[in-house]
Write an enzyme that holds these catalytic residues in place. Structure first.
Site, short mmCIF file in Angstrom:
data_model
loop_
_atom_site.label_atom_id
_atom_site.label_comp_id
_atom_site.label_asym_id
_atom_site.label_seq_id
_atom_site.Cartn_x
_atom_site.Cartn_y
_atom_site.Cartn_z
N ASP A 179 -2.90 4.76 -2.33
CA ASP A 179 -3.91 5.39 -1.49
C ASP A 179 -4.28 6.79 -2.02
OD1 ASP A 179 -5.25 5.08 1.19
OD2 ASP A 179 -4.23 6.98 1.55
N HIS B 122 -11.28 -2.56 3.44
CA HIS B 122 -11.21 -2.15 4.85
C HIS B 122 -11.94 -0.84 5.12
CE1 HIS B 122 -8.27 0.21 2.78
NE2 HIS B 122 -8.11 0.98 3.84
N ASP B 123 -12.47 -0.19 4.10
CA ASP B 123 -13.14 1.10 4.28
C ASP B 123 -14.67 0.99 4.22
OD1 ASP B 123 -10.80 2.57 4.59
OD2 ASP B 123 -10.57 2.88 2.44
N GLU C 265 -6.36 4.23 -5.83
CA GLU C 265 -7.64 4.47 -5.16
C GLU C 265 -8.10 5.87 -5.53
OE1 GLU C 265 -9.67 4.66 -0.75
OE2 GLU C 265 -7.76 5.62 -1.16
N ASP D 290 0.87 -1.17 0.00
CA ASP D 290 0.00 0.00 0.00
C ASP D 290 0.91 1.22 0.00
OD1 ASP D 290 -2.37 1.61 0.41
OD2 ASP D 290 -3.24 -0.11 1.46
C1 GLC Z 1 -7.82 5.67 1.98
C2 GLC Z 1 -7.68 4.48 2.87
C3 GLC Z 1 -8.37 4.77 4.17
C4 GLC Z 1 -7.70 5.96 4.79
C5 GLC Z 1 -7.63 7.16 3.84
C6 GLC Z 1 -6.66 8.18 4.31
O1 GLC Z 1 -9.13 5.95 1.65
O2 GLC Z 1 -8.19 3.34 2.23
O3 GLC Z 1 -8.38 3.68 5.03
O4 GLC Z 1 -8.39 6.34 5.94
O5 GLC Z 1 -7.20 6.78 2.57
O6 GLC Z 1 -5.35 7.70 4.16
#
Ligand code: GLC
Ligand code: CA
Length: 581
Positions: A209, A342-343, A267, A103
């Site tokens: 991320d 995980h979100d 992402e 990640d």
């Molecule tokens: C992404 C991650 C999340 C995190 C956010 C800030 O969305 O998946 O878990 O809180 O970024 O880093």
């Protein structure tokens, strides 16, 4: 080199399994999952049919946002293990013919990172410009205000004041996550170096991320007021897919990615339009392999908060999937297929039916939905068991996520202020959290029926879901009828049929609110998929009599299905089937 454009590629047919390390398996009894714990489960993952592991962050971190706040990019957090443990894990992964994805969290660092410690030490520090510092604004009464009205994703203002140097720094997430200043070329070089560090150790790719928010609109203008009751306003129009983002990612590609054969997935929140995300993915642009779009994940919440539940319609879900499945395939657009991470709360609780009676059946039906889409397939830890949200009876203290805790406090304060009373009713918010909080995906993995689901010999950092005595790996692996065994068959079925990975998608019955049906076509091979999203039995006419010829049943979540296909199909509650010819 040049893995971006071939129509077939290893990272396209691969099954990626996302591990949330802190909750996967604890090898030393401190209640925290770790690298050695993951190592000890590699055969389990291989047996399921996994090709690539994606590890949520394992770097040194104060865990203000569960590791998405990194204080040292070149070391593992001691709670997870050492760099030697990492190397040993990677070796174990490679020995089994699997790959490992890291990640990459580089929109922001932790406020404990030495870069930020230096940056905040003085306005003259050479690292000052590595972050986004701005002087305060003052209102008519001389009251100090942040440089603009941007709202942080997880709290009030996106700015925090530094008393010592008299300026504010930007943090689009929590205060402990200052945003890096990507406009500074030295910052970009430092990121390329971090990537080379992990590639040098042997990792096979990156999940990036919030990579679409690294470039902010010049001048950082105030966001339009959409919520007049608040000072801070959502500002993603000024930071998502900003003016220089593609320049930066192209540079990343030239400097780093193009020299290796890696898997890359960005992402990309705050964006629903495929046309906006296309630029990151289209092979001709030489940026990333694919992105995680948010249109499906945002289906069951209102715009103002992902923690609030909204009813959704099957036709909306079908439209979203159809749009992305068909988008610019002729130009090489490639999807990342996922329904859990995980979100988000658990998919069986969101899109299936997590009651005793329907849980296993609907989890299997959702597995069919996933494995029959074109794109790289992602499975999230516990999804292969049909894990569901934890119960409504759990109090707010069981929700460990900073996003849940901060939102709870914010709403509670608002209610106290409005009512003038200390004692406010929060039960509706807990109803919503039970359906939507990120915490549901973060409970410890359920390995067996022993205490704490066999996750730890100590006290787990987060409570294990109550259903573990029945819902666990050990109970499911040996049981042919289990959700786990179904996933294993489903992943194998996908690998046997290229049409499921690469075929063209065509929707049938577009306005049906109960059944999702589509075909996939690749050369002379076709697949037909029928999925019932309700408890009730239903009959649908999917294809003309002449078109059903040659289709054979290959996978379904009920026993006793006839091998041949007829033009009318009767589906029992949450039944799903795949036919192939
Ligand atoms: C992404 C991650 C999340 C995190 C956010 C800030 O969305 O998946 O878990 O809180 O970024 O880093
Ligand atoms: Ca541990």
């Amino acid at each position: 080199m040049g893995s971006l454009s071939p129509p077939h590629a290893w990272w396209k047919s691969a099954v990626v399994y996302q591990i949330y390390p802190i909750s996967f398996f604890d090898s030393n009894g401190d209640g925290i999952g770790d690298l050695n714990g993951i190592h000890s489960k590699l055969d389990y993952l291989k047996d399921l049919g996994v090709d690539i592991l994606w590890l949520s962050p394992i770097y040194r971190s104060p865990l203000a946002d569960m590791g998405y706040d990194i204080s040292d990019y070149r070391d593992t957090d001691p709670r997870y293990g050492t760099l030697e443990d990492y190397d040993r894990l990677l070796k174990g992964v490679h020995e089994r013919g699997m790959k490992l994805m890291m990640d990459l969290v580089v929109n922001h660092t932790s406020d404990q990172h030495e870069w930020f410690v230096q940056s905040r030490s003085s306005r003259e520090d050479p690292k000052r410009d590595w972050y986004i510092w701005r002087p305060p604004k003052f209102d008519n009464e001389g009251k100090r205000l942040p440089p603009n009205n941007w709202k942080s994703v997880f709290q009030g203002s996106a700015w925090d004041f530094d008393e010592k140097t008299g300026e504010y720094y930007l943090h689009l997430y929590v205060t402990e996550q200052p945003d890096l200043n990507w406009e500074n070329p030295t910052v970009r070089d430092a990121v390329w170096d971090v990537m080379r560090f992990w590639i040098g150790r042997g990792c096979d790719g990156f999940r990036m991320d919030v990579i679409n928010i690294i470039s902010k609109t010049e001048g950082l203008p105030d966001a339009p007021v959409v919520d007049p009751d608040q000072y801070y306003q959502p500002a993603s129009m000024y930071f998502a897919n900003g003016p220089r983002v593609h320049e930066y990612i192209k540079q990343m590609n030239t400097e780093v990615l193009s020299h290796y054969d890696l898997i890359t997935v960005g992402e990309t929140p705050f964006t629903h339009e495929a046309s906006q995300l296309a630029a990151y993915v289209l092979p001709k642009n030489k940026e990333l392999n694919m992105v995680f779009h948010f249109e499906l994940m945002d289906l069951d919440s209102p715009d103002y908060s992902p923690l609030i539940h909204k009813e959704w319609k099957l036709t909306d879900l079908k439209d979203v999937i159809q749009r992305w499945q068909q988008y610019k395939r002729d130009e090489g657009f490639w999807n990342a297929v996922f329904i859990e991470n995980h979100d988000h709360s658990r998919s069986v609780s969101r899109f299936g039916n997590d009651s005793e009676e329907w849980r296993a059946t609907s989890a299997k039906m959702l597995s069919i939905l996933e494995i029959t889409q074109t794109g790289t397939l992602y499975v999230y830890q516990g999804q292969e068991l049909g894990l569901k949200n934890f119960p409504r009876s759990w109090g707010i203290e069981e929700y460990k996520d900073v996003a849940s805790q901060n939102y709870w406090k914010l709403i509670k304060e608002q209610r106290k202020k409005a009512s003038g009373s200390e004692d406010v009713d929060m039960s509706d918010l807990l109803d919503n959290f039970q359906r939507k909080a990120r915490d549901h995906a973060r409970t410890p993995m359920q390995w067996d029926a022993t205490s704490h689901a066999g996750f730890t010999a100590g006290t787990p950092w987060m409570r294990v879901n109550d259903d573990y005595p029945e819902w666990n790996v050990s109970a499911q692996v040996g049981d042919e009828e289990s959700v786990w065994s179904f996933w294993k068959r489903a992943l194998a079925t996908r690998k046997q049929h290229d049409v499921l990975i690469y075929g063209d998608f065509m929707m049938l019955l577009p306005s049906n609110e109960q059944v999702f049906s589509y075909t996939r076509t690749l050369g002379d091979s076709s697949a037909l998929v029928v999925l019932n999203f309700r408890e009730t039995e239903t009959s649908v006419s999917v294809l003309e009599d002449a078109a059903v010829k040659g289709f054979r049943f290959v996978l379904g979540n009920y026993a006793g299905v006839e091998k041949g296909l007829t033009s009318t199909v009767t589906l029992r509650g949450y039944e799903g089937r795949i036919y192939i010819k």
